[in-house]
Design a protein around this motif. Structure first.
Motif, PDB file in Angstrom:
ATOM      1  N   SER A  20       0.851  -1.187   0.000  1.00 60.93           N
ATOM      2  CA  SER A  20       0.000   0.000   0.000  1.00 60.93           C
ATOM      3  C   SER A  20       0.887   1.237   0.000  1.00 60.93           C
ATOM      4  CB  SER A  20      -0.916   0.013   1.230  1.00 60.93           C
ATOM      5  OG  SER A  20      -0.153   0.105   2.419  1.00 60.93           O
ATOM      6  N   SER A  21       0.381   2.328  -0.523  1.00 61.66           N
ATOM      7  CA  SER A  21       1.212   3.525  -0.649  1.00 61.66           C
ATOM      8  C   SER A  21       1.557   4.146   0.698  1.00 61.66           C
ATOM      9  CB  SER A  21       0.509   4.562  -1.533  1.00 61.66           C
ATOM     10  OG  SER A  21      -0.724   4.957  -0.966  1.00 61.66           O
ATOM     11  N   ILE A  22       0.764   3.858   1.726  1.00 65.03           N
ATOM     12  CA  ILE A  22       1.020   4.461   3.035  1.00 65.03           C
ATOM     13  C   ILE A  22       2.046   3.679   3.840  1.00 65.03           C
ATOM     14  CG2 ILE A  22      -0.720   3.229   4.401  1.00 65.03           C
ATOM     15  CD1 ILE A  22      -1.468   5.884   5.698  1.00 65.03           C
ATOM     16  N   ALA A  23       2.288   2.409   3.473  1.00 65.66           N
ATOM     17  CA  ALA A  23       3.107   1.528   4.311  1.00 65.66           C
ATOM     18  C   ALA A  23       4.497   2.090   4.564  1.00 65.66           C
ATOM     19  CB  ALA A  23       3.201   0.141   3.678  1.00 65.66           C
ATOM     20  N   GLY A  24       5.122   2.666   3.547  1.00 63.77           N
ATOM     21  CA  GLY A  24       6.482   3.168   3.692  1.00 63.77           C
ATOM     22  C   GLY A  24       6.603   4.410   4.542  1.00 63.77           C
ATOM     23  N   THR A  25       5.492   5.007   4.925  1.00 62.88           N
ATOM     24  CA  THR A  25       5.521   6.249   5.705  1.00 62.88           C
ATOM     25  C   THR A  25       5.255   6.020   7.190  1.00 62.88           C
ATOM     26  OG1 THR A  25       3.138   6.719   5.480  1.00 62.88           O
ATOM     27  CG2 THR A  25       4.572   7.397   3.660  1.00 62.88           C
ATOM     28  N   LEU A  26       5.066   4.780   7.610  1.00 63.40           N
ATOM     29  CA  LEU A  26       4.530   4.523   8.948  1.00 63.40           C
ATOM     30  C   LEU A  26       5.580   4.436  10.050  1.00 63.40           C
ATOM     31  CD1 LEU A  26       1.774   1.908   8.043  1.00 63.40           C
ATOM     32  CD2 LEU A  26       1.512   4.363   8.465  1.00 63.40           C
ATOM     33  N   GLY A  27       6.824   4.155   9.717  1.00 63.93           N
ATOM     34  CA  GLY A  27       7.833   4.005  10.763  1.00 63.93           C
ATOM     35  C   GLY A  27       7.603   2.741  11.566  1.00 63.93           C
ATOM     36  N   ASP A  28       7.901   2.805  12.870  1.00 62.92           N
ATOM     37  CA  ASP A  28       7.750   1.631  13.728  1.00 62.92           C
ATOM     38  C   ASP A  28       6.302   1.172  13.790  1.00 62.92           C
ATOM     39  OD1 ASP A  28      10.380   1.516  14.276  1.00 62.92           O
ATOM     40  OD2 ASP A  28      10.252   2.504  16.234  1.00 62.92           O
ATOM     41  N   ARG A  29       6.145  -0.141  13.809  1.00 58.04           N
ATOM     42  CA  ARG A  29       4.817  -0.721  13.977  1.00 58.04           C
ATOM     43  C   ARG A  29       4.847  -1.678  15.167  1.00 58.04           C
ATOM     44  NH1 ARG A  29       3.148  -2.377   7.877  1.00 58.04           N
ATOM     45  NH2 ARG A  29       5.330  -1.979   7.379  1.00 58.04           N
ATOM     46  N   ILE A  30       3.709  -1.842  15.774  1.00 52.48           N
ATOM     47  CA  ILE A  30       3.625  -2.667  16.972  1.00 52.48           C
ATOM     48  C   ILE A  30       2.649  -3.820  16.744  1.00 52.48           C
ATOM     49  CG2 ILE A  30       4.182  -0.776  18.534  1.00 52.48           C
ATOM     50  CD1 ILE A  30       1.207  -0.572  19.185  1.00 52.48           C
ATOM     51  N   CYS A  31       2.897  -4.905  17.440  1.00 50.85           N
ATOM     52  CA  CYS A  31       1.986  -6.047  17.442  1.00 50.85           C
ATOM     53  C   CYS A  31       1.689  -6.384  18.899  1.00 50.85           C
ATOM     54  CB  CYS A  31       2.609  -7.249  16.730  1.00 50.85           C
ATOM     55  SG  CYS A  31       1.596  -8.744  16.814  1.00 50.85           S
ATOM     56  N   THR A  32       0.487  -6.109  19.340  1.00 50.60           N
ATOM     57  CA  THR A  32       0.119  -6.377  20.725  1.00 50.60           C
ATOM     58  C   THR A  32      -0.278  -7.836  20.934  1.00 50.60           C
ATOM     59  OG1 THR A  32      -2.223  -5.846  20.404  1.00 50.60           O
ATOM     60  CG2 THR A  32      -0.729  -4.011  20.932  1.00 50.60           C
TER      61      THR A  32
ATOM     62  N   LEU B  10       5.624 -15.611  17.134  1.00 50.65           N
ATOM     63  CA  LEU B  10       6.131 -15.680  15.765  1.00 50.65           C
ATOM     64  C   LEU B  10       5.696 -14.458  14.963  1.00 50.65           C
ATOM     65  CD1 LEU B  10       7.381 -17.196  13.311  1.00 50.65           C
ATOM     66  CD2 LEU B  10       5.144 -18.300  13.017  1.00 50.65           C
ATOM     67  N   VAL B  11       4.428 -14.132  15.031  1.00 47.54           N
ATOM     68  CA  VAL B  11       3.891 -12.994  14.276  1.00 47.54           C
ATOM     69  C   VAL B  11       4.568 -11.694  14.703  1.00 47.54           C
ATOM     70  CG1 VAL B  11       1.831 -11.566  14.018  1.00 47.54           C
ATOM     71  CG2 VAL B  11       1.680 -14.041  13.682  1.00 47.54           C
ATOM     72  N   ALA B  12       4.781 -11.526  16.007  1.00 42.10           N
ATOM     73  CA  ALA B  12       5.396 -10.297  16.509  1.00 42.10           C
ATOM     74  C   ALA B  12       6.852 -10.160  16.073  1.00 42.10           C
ATOM     75  CB  ALA B  12       5.307 -10.253  18.034  1.00 42.10           C
ATOM     76  N   SER B  13       7.483 -11.280  15.727  1.00 38.67           N
ATOM     77  CA  SER B  13       8.916 -11.257  15.400  1.00 38.67           C
ATOM     78  C   SER B  13       9.215 -10.669  14.029  1.00 38.67           C
ATOM     79  CB  SER B  13       9.488 -12.681  15.467  1.00 38.67           C
ATOM     80  OG  SER B  13       9.013 -13.471  14.385  1.00 38.67           O
ATOM     81  N   ASP B  14       8.214 -10.543  13.153  1.00 36.81           N
ATOM     82  CA  ASP B  14       8.479 -10.097  11.789  1.00 36.81           C
ATOM     83  C   ASP B  14       7.379  -9.152  11.316  1.00 36.81           C
ATOM     84  OD1 ASP B  14       9.063  -9.785   9.069  1.00 36.81           O
ATOM     85  OD2 ASP B  14       9.836 -11.826   8.896  1.00 36.81           O
ATOM     86  N   PRO B  15       7.598  -7.836  11.448  1.00 38.93           N
ATOM     87  CA  PRO B  15       6.567  -6.867  11.066  1.00 38.93           C
ATOM     88  C   PRO B  15       6.369  -6.733   9.558  1.00 38.93           C
ATOM     89  CG  PRO B  15       8.555  -5.730  11.755  1.00 38.93           C
ATOM     90  CD  PRO B  15       8.783  -7.183  12.037  1.00 38.93           C
ATOM     91  N   VAL B  16       7.237  -7.349   8.768  1.00 35.57           N
ATOM     92  CA  VAL B  16       7.071  -7.293   7.315  1.00 35.57           C
ATOM     93  C   VAL B  16       6.270  -8.497   6.834  1.00 35.57           C
ATOM     94  CG1 VAL B  16       8.240  -7.276   5.077  1.00 35.57           C
ATOM     95  CG2 VAL B  16       9.175  -5.952   6.984  1.00 35.57           C
ATOM     96  N   VAL B  17       6.788  -9.696   7.089  1.00 32.79           N
ATOM     97  CA  VAL B  17       6.102 -10.903   6.630  1.00 32.79           C
ATOM     98  C   VAL B  17       4.710 -11.012   7.234  1.00 32.79           C
ATOM     99  CG1 VAL B  17       6.157 -13.432   6.681  1.00 32.79           C
ATOM    100  CG2 VAL B  17       8.228 -12.155   6.149  1.00 32.79           C
ATOM    101  N   PHE B  18       4.569 -10.629   8.494  1.00 31.78           N
ATOM    102  CA  PHE B  18       3.284 -10.738   9.176  1.00 31.78           C
ATOM    103  C   PHE B  18       2.708  -9.355   9.483  1.00 31.78           C
ATOM    104  CE2 PHE B  18       5.821 -14.502  10.630  1.00 31.78           C
ATOM    105  CZ  PHE B  18       5.219 -15.410   9.775  1.00 31.78           C
ATOM    106  N   GLY B  19       2.859  -8.454   8.539  1.00 32.40           N
ATOM    107  CA  GLY B  19       2.432  -7.073   8.755  1.00 32.40           C
ATOM    108  C   GLY B  19       0.950  -6.904   8.986  1.00 32.40           C
ATOM    109  N   ALA B  20       0.140  -7.906   8.629  1.00 35.95           N
ATOM    110  CA  ALA B  20      -1.304  -7.792   8.835  1.00 35.95           C
ATOM    111  C   ALA B  20      -1.666  -7.672  10.305  1.00 35.95           C
ATOM    112  CB  ALA B  20      -2.014  -9.003   8.235  1.00 35.95           C
ATOM    113  N   TYR B  21      -0.746  -8.044  11.194  1.00 36.31           N
ATOM    114  CA  TYR B  21      -1.007  -7.964  12.625  1.00 36.31           C
ATOM    115  C   TYR B  21      -0.178  -6.884  13.311  1.00 36.31           C
ATOM    116  CZ  TYR B  21      -3.564 -12.323  12.117  1.00 36.31           C
ATOM    117  OH  TYR B  21      -4.475 -13.288  11.750  1.00 36.31           O
ATOM    118  N   HIS B  22       0.438  -6.021  12.526  1.00 35.55           N
ATOM    119  CA  HIS B  22       1.244  -4.933  13.079  1.00 35.55           C
ATOM    120  C   HIS B  22       0.614  -3.605  12.672  1.00 35.55           C
ATOM    121  CE1 HIS B  22       4.973  -7.310  14.167  1.00 35.55           C
ATOM    122  NE2 HIS B  22       4.271  -8.188  13.479  1.00 35.55           N
TER     123      HIS B  22
END
Length: 687
Positions: free
Chosen positions: A393-405, A424-436
């Motif tokens: 998505s065009s906004i993804a590159g502008t978000l900076g740090d992301r969190i997974c609670t 596992l999901v929290a360990s990778d904000p790119v591959v599992f970005g749907a939860y970050h």
């Protein structure tokens, strides 16, 4: 060459809540995998190869693959049982971590098996996936029919070299993309998807592709980039031909016209509708739209052509947020369109998103106001989603740090594997970005208010009238939601629930919360408290039934035919039927139980009202409205089996009716009717 194409796990969120996170196969949702069926038909056409379709969800539901700690190994073993040379998975954001772990097990069982991923999520994170997950050999990016066929053709020859649209590893191990493949210009040239390989459930909605792509530029969305913002459609003639083919296979079905934005071209929509009308509008169908691409006239035409529901993504009730995400719609105009949709006889489904980077209390409150307003005018279902954008998505590159609670609903595999998957999901904000999700600029909204957002509408829809009344009476829907999060968090802390369940509760618990809230209000409608009592018991019973099937309101006097049932005498021994719940309430609220917005609340009838929940089949419960005497009989038979005369006698004594012979025989007649409905049984019939 043996090729197996598999679906990804798909969870029914309401069922997970209903089951209170317990391991239950009824939590799965089966669906027609139109993308895989299209791949199979293309391979049939271009390569004369017949891949097999593996419906993972159906195998979970029927118990072939048990949920639990051994799920991944069991799924991999099952898939490998046909000894495939190539296994391909469709991918979705919510289940990507499950697919990857199944693939890892497949590689261990059958190291020479080639594993290929495709679909929106794998396309968005292809390079990161190949880097982190050596079990994955290839990823087909974007439109797959031609790219996947070329990959298979190459593997069948001397081994894969390169093909546009395919990600693979170079000898160094680095991921490499062979370049974009031009999109298919004419969708009419595609063969029919391989519908013959899929057998839908009786009530299942069929996914039926009519086009691809979206020309709009909403910053949070990955749909437009996935299809390169190219809007393409099948012709009306092709659609009706393919539709009639599917009807010959499946019979009359409701269908979802799959297109990222069905109403982009008004002229084309009119063409499709006219073709359907000339064919007699043979099906009911649904689609997706934007409120700025339809008008009242077009909606009426769509209704005439068989359209029964439209999904509209409103995203936010805040004009500021809508401007920031480049969703160029006007909130007031959107509600005019929703009303026009409902007036045309089309159900309006609506989606909102919360937790945008600049979300503050005002913008979220405005979105909750819009959410409540949509419910009040009769839209259903109305969803809330957390803001977790795809990587492309065009906004993804502008978000900076992301969190997974870790606070999300997932495949119910038990607490240990649930915790491991969240790690596992929290360990990778790119591959599992749907939860970050991004860290928001405003600190005035606590993260827990975003944590519980997605599942709140499921609970509200289960207790719609009381929830809407309380929201209006106590500060609005956002205020009600805030109090719910506080209430359920304290409850879950007290029972030592897992941290990822802290903001989630069952419909039963939500009913308890609403009853607590209602009692705090000095003047509340007693009828609504009775409605909540019915809702609570209804869901408590449903939570004990597998699979969960919605109960229905049926009048006690409409029952089964009387032929074949023995005459009940005063000496007949009776036992209780399969009654799983009963409730006596002071008012007759039958009209309220069937009332939905925007209809006004009817006045309840004088009571009392007697309700019985009866199991009519495994996992199927019916709600019956009983009379006072039948309710008395149920109470008596819950203690022990009794003669009909004893039940009549205790009732007569309690109601001073022992001397009226006609009344007594009338009571026996009522027991016969209860027997015809299965509320009671004659002991000789197996009681």
């Amino acid at each position: 060459m043996r090729i197996t194409l598999a679906t990804s796990p798909h969870v029914r969120h309401p069922a997970v809540l209903q089951n209170d996170f317990q391991v239950a196969s009824s939590s799965m949702l089966t669906f027609i995998p139109i993308g895989l069926l299209s791949l199979i038909s293309s391979m049939r056409s271009s390569l004369q190869i017949e891949p097999s379709l593996y419906d993972l969800n159906r195998r979970i539901v029927d118990g072939t693959i048990p949920l639990g700690p051994s799920f991944y190994r069991s799924a991999a073993t099952e898939i490998c049982s046909s000894d495939p040379d190539i296994v391909g998975f469709m991918t979705e954001n919510e289940s990507y971590h499950h697919v990857l772990q199944i693939c890892r097990e497949i590689k261990e069982i059958k190291p020479d098996c080639v594993i290929v991923l495709g679909g929106p999520h794998a396309s968005a994170v292809a390079a990161a996936t190949l880097t982190s997950w050596p079990c994955i050999d290839y990823i087909v990016s974007g439109e797959g029919e031609t790219s996947f066929a070329d990959l298979i053709r190459s593997l069948m020859a001397d081994g894969f070299n390169s093909a546009p649209g395919v990600w693979y590893r170079q000898p160094s191990g680095a991921p490499f993309f062979a370049g974009e493949r031009p999109l298919i210009k004419e969708l009419d040239t595609l063969p029919y998807p391989a519908y013959d390989l899929y057998e839908p459930d009786p009530e299942e909605e069929i996914f039926f592709e009519v086009g691809r792509g979206c020309p709009f530029q909403c910053t949070f969305c990955s749909t437009a980039p996935f299809w390169k913002r190219a809007y393409r459609v099948k012709s009306g003639a092709r659609i009706i031909e393919e539709l009639l083919y599917v009807l010959r296979l499946y019979g009359p079905r409701r269908m979802h016209f799959t297109h990222d934005l069905f109403t982009t071209s008004k002229t084309w929509v009119q063409e499709v509708c006219q073709v359907l009308i000339r064919a007699g509008a043979p099906i009911k169908w649904t689609c997706s739209s934007r409120t700025d691409t339809v008008d009242a006239e077009l909606l009426k035409l769509m209704a005439t052509a068989g359209c029964s529901a439209i999904y509209f993504g409103l995203e936010s009730g805040s004009p500021r947020i809508l401007a920031e995400i480049r969703k160029k719609i006007d909130v007031a105009h959107s509600f005019e369109i929703l009303r026009s949709c409902l007036e045309a006889g089309i159900a309006a489904n609506v989606g909102f998103i919360g937790g945008f980077p600049s979300e503050d209390e005002q913008s979220l409150s405005e979105t909750f106001d819009a959410y409540a307003r949509a419910l009040e005018i009769g839209c259903a279902p109305v969803h809330f989603f957390q803001f977790t954008p795809f990587e492309d998505s065009s906004i993804a590159g502008t978000l900076g740090d992301r969190i997974c609670t870790g606070h999300f609903l997932d495949l119910p595999l038990g607490p240990e594997l649930g915790a491991a998957n969240r790690k596992l999901v929290a360990s990778d904000p790119v591959v599992f970005g749907a939860y970050h999700r991004p860290r928001r600029h405003s600190e005035e909204i606590k993260e827990e208010l975003i944590d519980g957002l997605e599942e709140f509408p499921t609970l509200v829809s289960a207790a719609l009238l009381p929830a809407l009344w309380l929201a209006k009476s106590s500060g609005g829907m956002f205020a009600l939601y805030r109090r719910w999060v506080e209430w359920i968090s304290k409850f879950n802390d007290a029972r030592n629930a897992a941290s990822y369940r802290r903001c989630f509760g069952t419909p039963v618990l939500f009913a308890d919360f609403l009853m607590d809230e209602m009692r705090l209000i000095h003047e509340f409608p007693p009828a609504l408290l009775s409605v909540l009592q019915v809702i609570r018991l209804n869901h408590e019973i449903a939570g004990q039934e597998q699979p969960v099937i919605a109960t229905t309101m049926a009048n006690y006097r409409t029952g089964l035919p009387s032929e074949g049932w023995p005459k009940i005498e005063l000496s007949t021994n009776l036992v209780l039927g399969d009654i799983v719940g009963k409730l006596e309430i002071p008012l007759d609220i039958e009209s309220l139980l069937s009332t939905k917005p925007p209809d006004p609340l009817p006045e309840p009838e004088p009571g009392p009202m007697y309700l019985l929940w009866k199991r009519v089949a495994p996992g199927r419960v019916q709600l019956l409205k009983a009379d006072a005497f039948t309710f008395h009989a149920v109470r008596q038979l819950q203690i022990s089996s009794k003669k009909a005369g004893d039940i009549v006698q205790t009732w007569a004594m309690d109601h001073n009716a022992s001397g009226r012979e006609g009344d007594l025989f009338s009571l026996v007649d009522q027991l016969e009717e209860a027997a015809r409905l299965g509320v009671v049984h004659c002991k000789s019939l197996g009681g």
